[in-house]
Design a protein around this motif. Structure first.
Motif, PDB file in Angstrom:
ATOM      1  N   GLY A 530     -18.742 -59.998  16.190  1.00  0.00           N
ATOM      2  CA  GLY A 530     -19.535 -59.168  17.282  1.00  0.00           C
ATOM      3  C   GLY A 530     -18.621 -58.235  18.064  1.00  0.00           C
ATOM      4  N   ASN A 531     -17.432 -58.405  18.376  1.00  0.00           N
ATOM      5  CA  ASN A 531     -16.660 -57.627  19.355  1.00  0.00           C
ATOM      6  C   ASN A 531     -16.387 -56.458  18.981  1.00  0.00           C
ATOM      7  OD1 ASN A 531     -16.445 -60.100  20.678  1.00  0.00           O
ATOM      8  ND2 ASN A 531     -14.479 -60.941  19.811  1.00  0.00           N
ATOM      9  N   SER A 532     -16.125 -56.200  17.532  1.00  0.00           N
ATOM     10  CA  SER A 532     -15.731 -54.585  17.451  1.00  0.00           C
ATOM     11  C   SER A 532     -16.905 -53.889  17.028  1.00  0.00           C
ATOM     12  CB  SER A 532     -15.024 -54.711  15.760  1.00  0.00           C
ATOM     13  OG  SER A 532     -15.748 -55.371  14.917  1.00  0.00           O
ATOM     14  N   ILE A 533     -17.850 -54.355  16.664  1.00  0.00           N
ATOM     15  CA  ILE A 533     -19.126 -53.655  16.521  1.00  0.00           C
ATOM     16  C   ILE A 533     -19.905 -53.273  17.972  1.00  0.00           C
ATOM     17  CG2 ILE A 533     -19.670 -54.040  13.979  1.00  0.00           C
ATOM     18  CD1 ILE A 533     -21.895 -55.772  14.753  1.00  0.00           C
ATOM     19  N   SER A 534     -19.478 -54.269  18.920  1.00  0.00           N
ATOM     20  CA  SER A 534     -19.985 -54.205  20.355  1.00  0.00           C
ATOM     21  C   SER A 534     -19.593 -52.836  20.649  1.00  0.00           C
ATOM     22  CB  SER A 534     -19.808 -55.258  21.018  1.00  0.00           C
ATOM     23  OG  SER A 534     -18.381 -55.439  21.387  1.00  0.00           O
ATOM     24  N   LEU A 535     -18.740 -52.178  20.170  1.00  0.00           N
ATOM     25  CA  LEU A 535     -18.190 -51.187  20.988  1.00  0.00           C
ATOM     26  C   LEU A 535     -19.199 -49.869  20.474  1.00  0.00           C
ATOM     27  CD1 LEU A 535     -14.535 -51.253  20.580  1.00  0.00           C
ATOM     28  CD2 LEU A 535     -15.479 -51.778  22.502  1.00  0.00           C
ATOM     29  N   LEU A 536     -19.729 -50.156  19.134  1.00  0.00           N
ATOM     30  CA  LEU A 536     -20.694 -49.042  18.594  1.00  0.00           C
ATOM     31  C   LEU A 536     -22.180 -49.446  18.724  1.00  0.00           C
ATOM     32  CD1 LEU A 536     -18.520 -48.642  15.156  1.00  0.00           C
ATOM     33  CD2 LEU A 536     -18.510 -47.175  17.245  1.00  0.00           C
ATOM     34  N   GLY A 537     -22.567 -50.602  19.291  1.00  0.00           N
ATOM     35  CA  GLY A 537     -23.883 -50.843  19.663  1.00  0.00           C
ATOM     36  C   GLY A 537     -24.706 -50.203  20.903  1.00  0.00           C
ATOM     37  N   LYS A 538     -25.717 -50.140  20.388  1.00  0.00           N
ATOM     38  CA  LYS A 538     -26.848 -49.344  21.365  1.00  0.00           C
ATOM     39  C   LYS A 538     -27.919 -49.964  21.786  1.00  0.00           C
ATOM     40  CE  LYS A 538     -25.463 -44.719  19.570  1.00  0.00           C
ATOM     41  NZ  LYS A 538     -25.881 -43.284  18.733  1.00  0.00           N
ATOM     42  N   GLU A 539     -28.218 -49.765  23.027  1.00  0.00           N
ATOM     43  CA  GLU A 539     -29.222 -50.396  23.792  1.00  0.00           C
ATOM     44  C   GLU A 539     -30.478 -49.784  23.732  1.00  0.00           C
ATOM     45  OE1 GLU A 539     -29.401 -53.607  27.317  1.00  0.00           O
ATOM     46  OE2 GLU A 539     -29.631 -51.313  27.953  1.00  0.00           O
ATOM     47  N   LYS A 540     -31.514 -49.671  22.684  1.00  0.00           N
ATOM     48  CA  LYS A 540     -32.586 -48.985  22.476  1.00  0.00           C
ATOM     49  C   LYS A 540     -33.617 -49.166  23.839  1.00  0.00           C
ATOM     50  CE  LYS A 540     -32.651 -48.231  17.660  1.00  0.00           C
ATOM     51  NZ  LYS A 540     -33.321 -48.049  16.480  1.00  0.00           N
ATOM     52  N   ILE A 541     -33.954 -50.452  23.939  1.00  0.00           N
ATOM     53  CA  ILE A 541     -34.678 -50.729  25.341  1.00  0.00           C
ATOM     54  C   ILE A 541     -33.754 -51.468  26.150  1.00  0.00           C
ATOM     55  CG2 ILE A 541     -36.921 -52.133  26.013  1.00  0.00           C
ATOM     56  CD1 ILE A 541     -37.867 -51.614  23.051  1.00  0.00           C
ATOM     57  N   VAL A 542     -33.843 -50.995  27.505  1.00  0.00           N
ATOM     58  CA  VAL A 542     -33.263 -51.403  28.506  1.00  0.00           C
ATOM     59  C   VAL A 542     -33.762 -53.107  28.751  1.00  0.00           C
ATOM     60  CG1 VAL A 542     -32.866 -51.595  31.301  1.00  0.00           C
ATOM     61  CG2 VAL A 542     -33.085 -49.503  29.789  1.00  0.00           C
ATOM     62  N   GLY A 543     -32.627 -53.885  28.813  1.00  0.00           N
ATOM     63  CA  GLY A 543     -32.775 -55.258  28.924  1.00  0.00           C
ATOM     64  C   GLY A 543     -32.811 -56.034  27.572  1.00  0.00           C
ATOM     65  N   ASP A 544     -32.962 -55.213  26.470  1.00  0.00           N
ATOM     66  CA  ASP A 544     -33.072 -55.969  25.024  1.00  0.00           C
ATOM     67  C   ASP A 544     -31.556 -55.875  24.545  1.00  0.00           C
ATOM     68  OD1 ASP A 544     -35.565 -56.519  25.335  1.00  0.00           O
ATOM     69  OD2 ASP A 544     -36.248 -54.852  23.692  1.00  0.00           O
ATOM     70  N   PRO A 545     -31.426 -56.720  23.664  1.00  0.00           N
ATOM     71  CA  PRO A 545     -29.924 -56.867  22.854  1.00  0.00           C
ATOM     72  C   PRO A 545     -29.619 -55.628  22.058  1.00  0.00           C
ATOM     73  CG  PRO A 545     -31.106 -58.816  22.294  1.00  0.00           C
ATOM     74  CD  PRO A 545     -32.367 -57.949  22.983  1.00  0.00           C
ATOM     75  N   LYS A 546     -28.465 -55.243  21.953  1.00  0.00           N
ATOM     76  CA  LYS A 546     -27.982 -54.047  21.691  1.00  0.00           C
ATOM     77  C   LYS A 546     -28.141 -53.983  19.848  1.00  0.00           C
ATOM     78  CE  LYS A 546     -24.358 -52.901  24.959  1.00  0.00           C
ATOM     79  NZ  LYS A 546     -23.227 -52.689  25.123  1.00  0.00           N
ATOM     80  N   GLN A 547     -28.429 -52.955  19.431  1.00  0.00           N
ATOM     81  CA  GLN A 547     -28.359 -52.871  18.043  1.00  0.00           C
ATOM     82  C   GLN A 547     -27.296 -52.108  17.239  1.00  0.00           C
ATOM     83  OE1 GLN A 547     -32.524 -51.621  16.839  1.00  0.00           O
ATOM     84  NE2 GLN A 547     -33.438 -53.396  17.828  1.00  0.00           N
ATOM     85  N   PHE A 548     -26.984 -52.402  16.073  1.00  0.00           N
ATOM     86  CA  PHE A 548     -26.007 -51.711  15.236  1.00  0.00           C
ATOM     87  C   PHE A 548     -26.695 -51.307  13.827  1.00  0.00           C
ATOM     88  CE2 PHE A 548     -22.790 -51.384  12.039  1.00  0.00           C
ATOM     89  CZ  PHE A 548     -21.968 -50.316  12.581  1.00  0.00           C
ATOM     90  N   LEU A 549     -26.756 -49.981  13.677  1.00  0.00           N
ATOM     91  CA  LEU A 549     -27.598 -49.194  12.358  1.00  0.00           C
ATOM     92  C   LEU A 549     -29.176 -49.910  12.462  1.00  0.00           C
ATOM     93  CD1 LEU A 549     -24.626 -49.688   9.725  1.00  0.00           C
ATOM     94  CD2 LEU A 549     -25.447 -47.854  11.073  1.00  0.00           C
ATOM     95  N   GLY A 550     -29.417 -49.974  13.494  1.00  0.00           N
ATOM     96  CA  GLY A 550     -31.221 -50.416  13.782  1.00  0.00           C
ATOM     97  C   GLY A 550     -31.152 -51.860  13.549  1.00  0.00           C
ATOM     98  N   LEU A 551     -30.056 -52.842  13.642  1.00  0.00           N
ATOM     99  CA  LEU A 551     -30.122 -54.014  13.392  1.00  0.00           C
ATOM    100  C   LEU A 551     -29.527 -54.764  14.742  1.00  0.00           C
ATOM    101  CD1 LEU A 551     -29.192 -54.630   9.702  1.00  0.00           C
ATOM    102  CD2 LEU A 551     -31.366 -54.540  10.615  1.00  0.00           C
ATOM    103  N   GLU A 552     -30.258 -55.948  15.208  1.00  0.00           N
ATOM    104  CA  GLU A 552     -29.645 -56.502  16.174  1.00  0.00           C
ATOM    105  C   GLU A 552     -28.634 -57.601  15.613  1.00  0.00           C
ATOM    106  OE1 GLU A 552     -31.008 -60.530  18.982  1.00  0.00           O
ATOM    107  OE2 GLU A 552     -32.674 -59.093  18.550  1.00  0.00           O
ATOM    108  N   TYR A 553     -27.363 -57.529  16.302  1.00  0.00           N
ATOM    109  CA  TYR A 553     -26.271 -57.973  15.872  1.00  0.00           C
ATOM    110  C   TYR A 553     -25.859 -59.451  16.919  1.00  0.00           C
ATOM    111  CZ  TYR A 553     -23.815 -55.262  19.343  1.00  0.00           C
ATOM    112  OH  TYR A 553     -23.374 -54.796  20.673  1.00  0.00           O
ATOM    113  N   ALA A 554     -25.055 -60.281  16.437  1.00  0.00           N
ATOM    114  CA  ALA A 554     -24.622 -61.523  16.767  1.00  0.00           C
ATOM    115  C   ALA A 554     -23.362 -61.291  17.285  1.00  0.00           C
ATOM    116  CB  ALA A 554     -24.761 -62.716  15.966  1.00  0.00           C
ATOM    117  N   GLN A 555     -22.935 -61.909  18.625  1.00  0.00           N
ATOM    118  CA  GLN A 555     -21.791 -61.824  19.404  1.00  0.00           C
ATOM    119  C   GLN A 555     -21.542 -63.439  19.787  1.00  0.00           C
ATOM    120  OE1 GLN A 555     -21.353 -59.148  22.220  1.00  0.00           O
ATOM    121  NE2 GLN A 555     -19.128 -59.041  22.288  1.00  0.00           N
TER     122      GLN A 555
END
Length: 748
Positions: A530-555
């Motif tokens: 999860g470290n590298s893609i965390s740079l590309l992850g986006k938070e769609k809803i404030v407070g919710d986990p970030k997503q990458f390509l529309g998928l919640e990713y593990a870190q």
């Protein structure tokens, strides 16, 4: 009474030989008398009949079999363990005295006196050897006698590292070992035709009166000229596609000072050359030959690797000779299809048949590459007692794997770093469909890019800088959905559909060498995601986990260590005391509150603490009162795991082996999960300094059917410390509540 039963069968004019004893009267300068006595006792030519628990069972069934009509049991036992009697008349005291005298002289104890006397009883006799051992002869000087060059200079240099030192006791065994050492060292220096038999040690005592001697190392007079010069490799011929029926005229090309012979390009020389450590102009070295053969065999393309040396005629000079090296490589079949029907048992107590089909294409791009495409179908059902029984699963899988026998990287790597073996690059894609009855359907896919290599015969590294996993949970039943609703940690672990990270493992494995009395095994793994893609992850809803390509990713980060020790002893090392310690810790951070379910630890089952069913132990002191038929499969996991196992393995008969064992372990959470707390808020699952009192412990015994390495294992174990019970009630050996475990292979 038993002894009388044996004695009545001893013939009237015979006495049963019961063994020998040695009494030593040694000079004060003699060291390690006890060890010397044990060594001398072991070389006597005639040994008495063996005993078991003080009884001559083999001898007993020999006599029983001499009866006029022995029954079937007596005949069978005689065939298996019977021994012919050893009588006093079978013992040659004079011969044994000469054996003892010869051994003493080999150790430097010359002119010792030996006497032998029998101690006779009515039906038994033993013998006593009395030895008077004088002061040993010790070396005053070690000298290299005159020899021809260049071997004289090389032996002279090697003698500086010799274990033979001044004042060393004369020892024939040490001299033989020194000859072997010199032979090995000289061959590594290029002496292709040398042999240890060409070396001769002479001990000269003429200059001394006080049991001293000078030791001289000589070459035998008949040593041939070709044995006294080192050989250079002048030519190297490589046959990448060798067949005994090949014609003598084959096209050849020169590459990196080697001649490659192949009519059509079977294996590109630029790829094959890295595996060959032989070089034109180097001295002959058998270690390099073995290294080259091992590296070529590891490619996975060749069935036979044969390196032959041929002396070049009229090449011997006063200082060197010349060799021609021929490397014959016989390939495996290029394409192959294999089918495998397996009886599968897993650590979650699922068992059933599995059919796997694999298509292999070797040397795909003429560089040693191997393409494997495999598919599998398996059906498993739960083998356990209680409410968990009856569950089944259907699994379908497809995997493609491409293996390059070299490093594929965007940067260059020093090839000299990998002396033992060249790393392999692995690229794989796979997808799996799993349908578990009464629970859910899980579709998972993975992609992997990494390297694996052997640093030596014991150490293996595996590094996967790219490891991507995707899971999709669907078709959940009402029962399973209720489990998710009641366990927020479990729900969160399944929500993390995307895992991207890297893995690294180190393995030290001595278990492959069964001849060793002491064997060690150590495996350490590191999994970071999860470290590298965390740079590309986006938070769609404030407070919710970030997503990458529309998928919640593990870190998360996860590390564990598995250490094992085997002590092998007894006849042919057939008995083993095996010990194991396991420790693992996973830490979720950043985008995750909990590590994914597939990465969590659990305890219990045939490869863990065998007195507890799979996933029924822990976390911590948690006690499940819910009678739900499926909940126990999923809720008892944690991000910390500690285990210890101890097992004694012994042979029973033929391929049947037994074992007794004791296990201890548990899992915990580093951050408490409120779903595991008591109604009054008491924390049950969190790891604390009191963990030692929260270990689940059990003991049991087992049967193994060991068919040349294929092991079917049956274990029956009962708990004697259950951390889920109240304090004061945990220590209770519940022998009436055993847990049956069935598995393939040893537990550790």
């Amino acid at each position: 009474m038993y002894a009388c039963g044996i004695k009545k069968h001893i013939p009237e004019n015979k006495r049963l030989y019961t063994g020998a004893s040695i009494e030593i009267e040694a000079d004060s300068t003699v060291e390690k008398v006890k060890e010397l006595k044990e060594d001398l006792s072991s070389i006597l030519s005639q040994q008495p009949n063996t005993k078991f628990l003080g009884m001559h069972l083999g001898l007993y069934y020999y006599y029983k079999n001499q009866q006029e009509k022995p029954n079937f049991i007596n005949r069978w036992l005689y065939k298996k363990i019977g021994q012919k009697p050893v009588y006093q008349s079978d013992v040659n005291a004079f011969e044994n005295k000469e054996i003892l005298r010869n051994k003493l002289e080999n150790y430097g104890f010359f002119y010792s006196t030996i006497a032998a006397n029998f101690k006779e009883k009515k039906k038994e006799a033993s013998i006593v050897y009395r030895l008077k051992i004088n002061e040993p002869y010790k070396m005053a000087n070690y000298k290299i006698d005159s020899m021809v060059s260049p071997i004289y200079e090389d032996i002279k240099k090697l003698s500086t590292t010799s274990p033979i030192k001044k004042d060393m006791r004369f020892d024939l065994g040490s001299l033989k070992l020194e000859r072997q050492r010199l032979d090995t060292e000289l061959k590594n220096k290029g002496y292709y035709n040398f042999n240890s038999d060409f070396l001769l040690f002479e001990a000269d005592t003429n200059s001394y009166q006080n049991k001293k001697f000078d030791l001289f190392l000589k070459l035998k007079a008949q040593t041939p000229k070709k044995a006294t010069v080192p050989y250079l490799i002048k030519k190297i011929h490589v046959f990448p596609n060798y067949n005994l029926n090949d014609s003598t005229e084959i096209k050849n090309i020169r590459f990196q000072e080697k001649t490659y012979h192949q009519d059509t390009t079977f294996f590109e020389p630029k790829y094959l050359d890295d595996f060959i450590t032989l070089k034109e102009g180097d001295f002959f070295n058998p270690s390099n030959s073995k290294n080259t053969a091992r590296r070529l065999s590891s490619i996975g393309v060749y069935k036979f690797v044969n390196i032959q040396y041929k002396e070049i005629n009229d090449s011997i000079t006063d200082t060197t000779g010349s060799l021609e090296a021929n490397i014959f490589l016989s390939p495996l079949t290029k394409r192959a299809i294999s089918a495998e029907l397996q009886a599968v048992t897993k650590s979650n107590n699922f068992a059933g048949p599995e059919l796997a089909l694999t298509y292999s294409n070797r040397n795909l791009f003429k560089g040693g590459e191997t393409l494997n495409i495999s598919t599998n179908i398996g059906y498993e059902t739960q083998i356990t007692n209680g409410s968990s029984s009856g569950l089944s699963s259907l699994e379908l899988g497809l995997k493609g794997e491409l293996i390059f026998p070299r490093v594929i990287a965007p940067f260059s790597i020093n090839k000299d770093y990998f002396d033992y073996s060249i790393p392999k690059t692995k690229v794989s894609l796979s997808t799996t469909y799993l349908s578990r009855s009464q629970l859910y359907t899980l579709l998972s896919s993975s992609a992997l890019f990494g390297y694996t290599w052997n640093a030596n015969k014991y150490i293996t590294y595996e590094f996967n800088p790219i490891s991507v996993n995707y899971t999709s949970l669907s078709n959940t039943t009402a029962e399973f959905q209720e489990i998710l609703d009641n366990n927020s940690f479990l729900q969160s672990s399944f929500d993390q559909q995307f895992i991207s990270g890297l893995t690294f493992s180190f393995t030290y494995n001595e278990m492959l060498n069964s001849a060793k009395n002491h064997q060690f095994y150590l495996q350490s793994t590191l999994d970071v995601a999860g470290n590298s893609i965390s740079l590309l992850g986006k938070e769609k809803i404030v407070g919710d986990p970030k997503q990458f390509l529309g998928l919640e990713y593990a870190q998360y980060a996860k590390a564990d260590v598995d250490a094992r020790y085997h002590y092998n002893f007894g006849d042919k090392n057939e008995q083993t005391i095996a010990a194991r310690i396991f420790a693992g810790f996973g830490y979720a951070y950043g985008n995750s509150d909990v590590i994914p379910f597939a990465k969590q630890y659990y305890a219990g089952g045939p490869y863990s603490v065998r007195a507890f069913s799979i996933r029924s132990l822990g976390p911590g002191t948690y006690n499940e009162n819910d009678t739900n038929t499926t909940s126990s499969f999923f809720d008892k996991t944690g991000n910390i795991r500690l285990e210890a196992n101890l097992e004694y393995r012994f042979p029973i008969y033929s391929f049947f082996k037994g074992a007794v064992f004791v296990d201890a372990g548990n899992v915990w959470n580093s951050v408490s999960n409120s779903d595991f707390n008591d109604a009054d808020g008491t924390i049950r699952d969190q790891f604390t300094s009191n963990f030692i009192n929260e270990l689940g412990m059990g003991a049991g015994f087992g049967l193994r059917v060991d068919l040349q390495g294929f092991v079917i294992r049956f274990d029956l174990a009962a708990p004697f410390h259950d951390p889920s019970l109240e304090e004061g009630k945990r220590w209770d050996f519940r022998a009436d509540e055993p847990v049956f475990n069935f598995a393939i292979g040893y537990s550790f």
